[in-house]
Design an enzyme around this catalytic site. Structure first.
Site, PDB file in Angstrom:
ATOM      1  N   PHE A 138       0.933  -0.988   0.255  1.00 10.29           N
ATOM      2  CA  PHE A 138      -0.083  -0.178  -0.069  1.00 10.29           C
ATOM      3  C   PHE A 138       0.836   1.341  -0.040  1.00 10.29           C
ATOM      4  O   PHE A 138       2.211   1.283   0.449  1.00 10.29           O
ATOM      5  CB  PHE A 138      -0.874   0.077   1.237  1.00 10.29           C
ATOM      6  N   HIS A 147     -11.831  12.163   1.600  1.00  8.32           N
ATOM      7  CA  HIS A 147     -11.713  10.895   1.855  1.00  8.32           C
ATOM      8  C   HIS A 147     -11.500  10.617   3.499  1.00  8.32           C
ATOM      9  O   HIS A 147     -12.139   9.743   4.112  1.00  8.32           O
ATOM     10  CB  HIS A 147     -10.834   9.964   1.448  1.00  8.32           C
ATOM     11  N   LEU A 190     -14.901   5.106  -4.012  1.00 11.05           N
ATOM     12  CA  LEU A 190     -13.699   4.927  -4.143  1.00 11.05           C
ATOM     13  C   LEU A 190     -12.995   3.657  -4.582  1.00 11.05           C
ATOM     14  O   LEU A 190     -13.675   2.616  -4.944  1.00 11.05           O
ATOM     15  CB  LEU A 190     -13.133   4.608  -2.369  1.00 11.05           C
ATOM     16  N   GLN A 237      -7.680  14.753   3.679  1.00  5.99           N
ATOM     17  CA  GLN A 237      -7.191  13.738   2.908  1.00  5.99           C
ATOM     18  C   GLN A 237      -8.199  13.741   1.642  1.00  5.99           C
ATOM     19  O   GLN A 237      -9.213  13.336   1.872  1.00  5.99           O
ATOM     20  CB  GLN A 237      -6.766  12.591   3.420  1.00  5.99           C
ATOM     21  N   HIS A 293      -8.615  11.493  -1.274  1.00  3.59           N
ATOM     22  CA  HIS A 293      -7.950  10.214  -1.853  1.00  3.59           C
ATOM     23  C   HIS A 293      -7.677  10.512  -3.237  1.00  3.59           C
ATOM     24  O   HIS A 293      -8.708  10.999  -4.201  1.00  3.59           O
ATOM     25  CB  HIS A 293      -8.934   9.258  -1.971  1.00  3.59           C
ATOM     26  N   ARG A 311      -0.701   9.591  -0.653  1.00  2.00           N
ATOM     27  CA  ARG A 311      -2.014  10.061  -1.193  1.00  2.00           C
ATOM     28  C   ARG A 311      -1.876  11.496  -1.813  1.00  2.00           C
ATOM     29  O   ARG A 311      -2.411  11.787  -2.703  1.00  2.00           O
ATOM     30  CB  ARG A 311      -3.264   9.819  -0.492  1.00  2.00           C
ATOM     31  N   GLU A 320      -6.748   1.580  -3.091  1.00  2.00           N
ATOM     32  CA  GLU A 320      -5.108   1.785  -3.287  1.00  2.00           C
ATOM     33  C   GLU A 320      -4.924   0.398  -3.625  1.00  2.00           C
ATOM     34  O   GLU A 320      -3.606   0.109  -4.482  1.00  2.00           O
ATOM     35  CB  GLU A 320      -4.555   2.334  -2.229  1.00  2.00           C
ATOM     36  N   ARG A 376      -2.432  10.747   6.189  1.00  2.00           N
ATOM     37  CA  ARG A 376      -2.570   9.315   6.580  1.00  2.00           C
ATOM     38  C   ARG A 376      -2.439   8.350   5.567  1.00  2.00           C
ATOM     39  O   ARG A 376      -2.488   8.496   4.406  1.00  2.00           O
ATOM     40  CB  ARG A 376      -4.235   8.878   7.255  1.00  2.00           C
TER      41      ARG A 376
HETATM   42  C1  LIG Z   1     -14.493   3.688   0.661  1.00  2.00           C
HETATM   43  C2  LIG Z   1     -13.376   3.646   1.909  1.00  2.00           C
HETATM   44  C3  LIG Z   1     -12.532   2.676   1.950  1.00  2.00           C
HETATM   45  C4  LIG Z   1     -11.433   2.566   3.048  1.00  2.00           C
HETATM   46  N1  LIG Z   1     -10.547   1.652   2.979  1.00  2.00           N
HETATM   47  C5  LIG Z   1      -9.972   1.582   4.104  1.00  2.00           C
HETATM   48  C6  LIG Z   1      -8.828   0.689   4.122  1.00  2.00           C
HETATM   49  O1  LIG Z   1      -8.721  -0.258   3.508  1.00  2.00           O
HETATM   50  N2  LIG Z   1      -7.985   0.842   5.224  1.00  2.00           N
HETATM   51  C7  LIG Z   1      -7.954   1.773   6.183  1.00  2.00           C
HETATM   52  O2  LIG Z   1      -7.038   1.615   7.150  1.00  2.00           O
HETATM   53  N3  LIG Z   1      -9.067   2.670   6.219  1.00  2.00           N
HETATM   54  C8  LIG Z   1      -9.787   2.681   5.167  1.00  2.00           C
HETATM   55  N4  LIG Z   1     -10.866   3.802   4.978  1.00  2.00           N
HETATM   56  C9  LIG Z   1     -11.093   4.430   6.256  1.00  2.00           C
HETATM   57  C10 LIG Z   1     -11.688   3.781   7.234  1.00  2.00           C
HETATM   58  O3  LIG Z   1     -12.657   2.976   6.755  1.00  2.00           O
HETATM   59  C11 LIG Z   1     -12.228   4.847   8.297  1.00  2.00           C
HETATM   60  O4  LIG Z   1     -11.432   5.993   8.486  1.00  2.00           O
HETATM   61  C12 LIG Z   1     -12.681   4.217   9.622  1.00  2.00           C
HETATM   62  O5  LIG Z   1     -13.559   3.027   9.301  1.00  2.00           O
HETATM   63  C13 LIG Z   1     -13.354   4.974  10.591  1.00  2.00           C
HETATM   64  O6  LIG Z   1     -13.737   4.126  11.725  1.00  2.00           O
HETATM   65  P1  LIG Z   1     -14.520   4.854  13.033  1.00  2.00           P
HETATM   66  O7  LIG Z   1     -14.708   3.518  13.904  1.00  2.00           O
HETATM   67  O8  LIG Z   1     -13.562   5.957  13.304  1.00  2.00           O
HETATM   68  O9  LIG Z   1     -15.878   5.663  12.364  1.00  2.00           O
HETATM   69  P2  LIG Z   1     -16.985   4.770  11.545  1.00  2.00           P
HETATM   70  O10 LIG Z   1     -16.859   3.463  11.105  1.00  2.00           O
HETATM   71  O11 LIG Z   1     -17.435   5.800  10.518  1.00  2.00           O
HETATM   72  O12 LIG Z   1     -18.088   4.738  12.548  1.00  2.00           O
HETATM   73  C14 LIG Z   1     -18.951   5.999  13.102  1.00  2.00           C
HETATM   74  C15 LIG Z   1     -20.027   5.507  13.848  1.00  2.00           C
HETATM   75  O13 LIG Z   1     -20.467   6.887  14.537  1.00  2.00           O
HETATM   76  C16 LIG Z   1     -21.872   6.818  14.411  1.00  2.00           C
HETATM   77  N5  LIG Z   1     -22.375   7.866  14.530  1.00  2.00           N
HETATM   78  C17 LIG Z   1     -21.895   9.228  13.745  1.00  2.00           C
HETATM   79  N6  LIG Z   1     -22.345  10.437  14.335  1.00  2.00           N
HETATM   80  C18 LIG Z   1     -23.438  10.074  15.255  1.00  2.00           C
HETATM   81  C19 LIG Z   1     -24.311  10.627  16.224  1.00  2.00           C
HETATM   82  N7  LIG Z   1     -24.450  12.051  16.350  1.00  2.00           N
HETATM   83  N8  LIG Z   1     -24.953   9.983  17.030  1.00  2.00           N
HETATM   84  C20 LIG Z   1     -24.778   8.688  17.322  1.00  2.00           C
HETATM   85  N9  LIG Z   1     -23.984   7.912  16.316  1.00  2.00           N
HETATM   86  C21 LIG Z   1     -23.191   8.630  15.635  1.00  2.00           C
HETATM   87  C22 LIG Z   1     -22.263   6.158  13.208  1.00  2.00           C
HETATM   88  O14 LIG Z   1     -23.614   5.768  13.249  1.00  2.00           O
HETATM   89  C23 LIG Z   1     -21.050   5.018  12.929  1.00  2.00           C
HETATM   90  O15 LIG Z   1     -21.760   4.177  13.936  1.00  2.00           O
HETATM   91  C24 LIG Z   1     -11.876   3.740   3.962  1.00  2.00           C
HETATM   92  C25 LIG Z   1     -12.522   4.593   3.885  1.00  2.00           C
HETATM   93  C26 LIG Z   1     -13.517   4.547   2.836  1.00  2.00           C
HETATM   94  C27 LIG Z   1     -14.587   5.743   2.576  1.00  2.00           C
END
Ligand SMILES: Cc1cc2nc3c(=O)[nH]c(=O)nc-3n(C[C@H](O)[C@H](O)[C@H](O)COP(=O)(O)OP(=O)(O)OC[C@H]3O[C@@H](n4cnc5c(N)ncnc54)[C@H](O)[C@@H]3O)c2cc1C
Length: 605
Positions: free
Chosen positions: A120, A379, A249, A233, A235, A308, A252, A414
């Protein structure tokens, strides 16, 4: 008003990877845990993650270890990272990945049965543990199963609208259920915010509807500090054509598997601009780049796998200089590997199943046969809630943050794969220390006057329906996204960002007139009106930090200051809510890195 009230020791807001991991750990700490999320359990944004989880297991290349991962992360973040977080992350990610496996995650395998790792951008060795290109799904599924069996109470389709405090310390939250619009008060001495990112502040984004910056904004309004919000970021490879897949997306991993970037002349333009600090690690010819993607340990990585921020800017340059694709991007081609690999079509379908199916079904593009038309898409945000590196507690006692809404580990940029590892490493830490905090502190008193005023504010958009000057929340959201895309996007300058700051004032005034019709049940217009406060708060933070950082670094590129500034390499931008309600900004000096970590960076240059 009367509210249904629930009491917990630790309350987690968000059921993505960070929230679930925090909830599991808090529960393991012997306290009562509640989990609130805006969507259904299992649907958090993490589910969309594709390429993999970065962890120096060393299964594919045994030269890898935490030190190389740490040095890669700091280099990628251009040295404004929280070095303590980068250190903990690099050291603990392998254990968190093995733990996922022990809890049932079925990773792709090496020939001798170990967890397979892929290349990656910005990672020196193949480091990403993965499940095809559906890694996020496996991660969420595993944590969800494990969490449910721990007996965590889950409140799905609830939106938290306010954090409640008692004498400066967190006391609970106010939320409403999205189906019926009924309020609920949750009291808890420790709250973990794990709400993800802010991509919906921009028009073109890979992010889901949930990414409206809620946690950033809730924490800010509760008195927490946000840092480095200018580092957004973009992407480099989001689909730009056809419209049915715009913004989606292209992982990568496509480049990790040998995909190349071409301009309209068919040239691999990434070879034209290799940054000095990556030159020694980057292939200088196509042959070497190809060998790297096929696992040749003597080869260096192709320039398509540079960080990126750099790849996004190179694409921007090609488009600006007239060598772009018909719809304003460039081409990403994995189909070309047919010239090198027998059975390349099967190979692509096996390695990148979601990419293949998604684009075939949604856009009738067969990536095994033709190139994709791609360009940068919003992203991820590196900036966010300032936390202590070890405990993940914010500057508000009892308020913890983890995952994308917290800041520090990634600095100015990142590396791909470092988010899935971030959320499990720091999700665990946040849960552990939140449970400890809850054991050490009794719950605070819920201030009913505060709850009433927050609930009333939440209902104001209904009262404005039909009033003169009433504004449609969707129009405001649309105008905000257009404006941020145009004025505080991938290439920035002072004049445009000042224009953005003025536009934000107007958008705030319009939001005060946002009106919705109907009633609270199933009312998406109302949800959109409530999102605006969060989107505007994060947009203002991004804009004022970006104006203040008069240099280019990582995800933040200024055409009026195209180089790095030595002084800016020593500071974080910090915003907090001032007593008069305005957003105040200051620069904080980054603490000196210990000599042993400096040495690690030196040894891995
Ligand atoms: C298409 C795509 C592919 C990706 N691929 C990768 C990868 O391969 N490797 C990598 O390392 N990263 C990747 N990323 C980035 C990564 O997926 C995210 O940064 C990461 O999953 C974020 O996780 P999190 O637990 O912080 O938040 P999230 O998984 O977004 O969870 C947020 C939670 O908060 C809740 N929430 C939000 N606001 C409120 C509110 N006001 N009240 C109650 N609940 C709320 C939501 O409902 C959700 O349950 C990718 C991102 C995208 C968009």
């Amino acid at each position: 008003m009367e509210y249904e009230t629930h009491q917990y020791d630790v309350l987690v807001v968000g059921a993505g990877g960070a929230g679930l991991r925090a909830a599991i750990e808090a529960s393991a700490g012997g306290v009562k845990v509640g989990l609130i999320c805006k969507s259904l359990l299992g649907k958090a944004h993490t589910v969309m993650a594709e390429g993999g989880i970065a962890a120096s297991l060393g299964n594919v290349d045994d030269r890898d270890n935490w030190k190389v991962h740490f040095a890669d992360t700091m280099r990628g973040g251009q040295y404004v990272n929280n070095w303590r977080m980068a250190e903990l992350h690099a050291k603990e990610a392998p254990d968190r990945v093995r733990e996922l496996e022990a809890w049932g995650a079925v990773f792709d395998r090496t020939k001798d049965g170990r967890i397979l790792q892929r290349n990656f951008g910005g990672h020196r060795y193949p480091r990403l543990a993965h499940v095809g290109d559906r890694t996020g799904l496996e991660l969420i599924r595993t944590l969800q199963d494990h969490g449910i069996h721990r007996g965590i109470d889950v409140f799905m389709e609830y939106t938290v609208v306010e954090l409640l405090k008692d004498d400066g310390r967190i006391a609970g939250v106010l939320a409403y259920d999205r189906e019926r619009g009924r309020f609920k008060v949750f009291s808890a001495p420790a709250v973990v915010v794990a709400t993800g990112g802010i991509g919906r502040a921009y028009r073109i984004t890979s992010n889901s509807w949930e990414y409206t910056g809620d946690g950033h904004s809730l924490a800010y309004h509760a008195g927490a500090e946000l840092i480095d919000m200018e580092f957004v970021q973009f992407h480099p490879t989001g689909m730009i054509w056809p419209p049915s897949v715009q913004g989606i997306l292209v992982t990568e991993a496509v480049r990790g598997e040998g995909g190349v970037l071409l301009n309209s002349k068919g040239r691999r333009f990434m070879f034209d601009d290799i940054p000095e600090n990556y030159r020694s690690q980057t292939a200088d010819n196509e042959e070497e780049g190809w060998r790297y993607t096929q696992g040749d340990k003597t080869a260096r990585r192709p320039p398509e796998l540079l960080t990126r921020d750099h790849v996004a800017r190179c694409i921007n340059r090609e488009v600006k200089e007239g060598r772009g694709s018909p719809h304003g991007g460039v081409f990403l081609d994995i189909a070309w590997i047919t010239a090198r690999l027998p059975n390349s079509e099967d190979h692509i379908r096996r390695k990148l199943p979601s990419m293949y199916h998604q684009f075939k079904q949604l856009a009738d593009i067969d990536i095994t046969k033709e190139p994709m038309e791609i360009g940068p898409t919003t992203h991820y945000i590196m900036g966010g809630i300032r936390v202590d590196g070890d405990t993940q507690m914010s500057s508000v006692p009892g308020l913890f943050a983890a995952g994308e809404c917290a800041a520090g580990i990634n600095g100015a940029n990142r590396l791909g794969g470092n988010s899935l590892s971030d959320i499990i490493v720091f999700g665990k830490r946040a849960g552990e220390y939140a449970a400890k905090f809850a054991r050490d502190h009794a719950g605070g008193k819920i201030d009913s006057a505060h709850v009433d005023s927050a609930a009333r504010k939440t209902l104001e958009p209904f009262e404005r329906a039909g009033a003169s000057g009433a504004e449609n929340p969707y129009s405001i959201q649309h105008d905000l996204q257009e404006m941020m895309q145009r004025l505080v996007g991938i290439v920035r300058n002072e004049a445009e960002m000042q224009e953005a700051a003025a536009a934000l004032k107007q958008l705030n005034a319009r939001t005060a007139r946002a009106a919705v019709h109907g009633h609270r049940e199933y009312n998406p217009g109302w949800h959109t009106a409530l999102d605006l406060r969060n989107l505007l708060t994060v947009s203002e933070a991004i804009t004022i930090c970006a104006i203040e950082r008069k240099e280019s670094r990582g995800g933040h590129f200024r055409e009026d200051f195209p180089d790095k500034g030595a002084d800016f390499g020593k500071v974080n931008m910090v915003v907090r809510k001032a007593k008069d309600g305005s957003m105040e900004l200051r620069r904080d000096t980054i603490p000196e890195m210990p000599a042993e970590l400096k040495q690690v960076i030196e040894e891995n240059k």
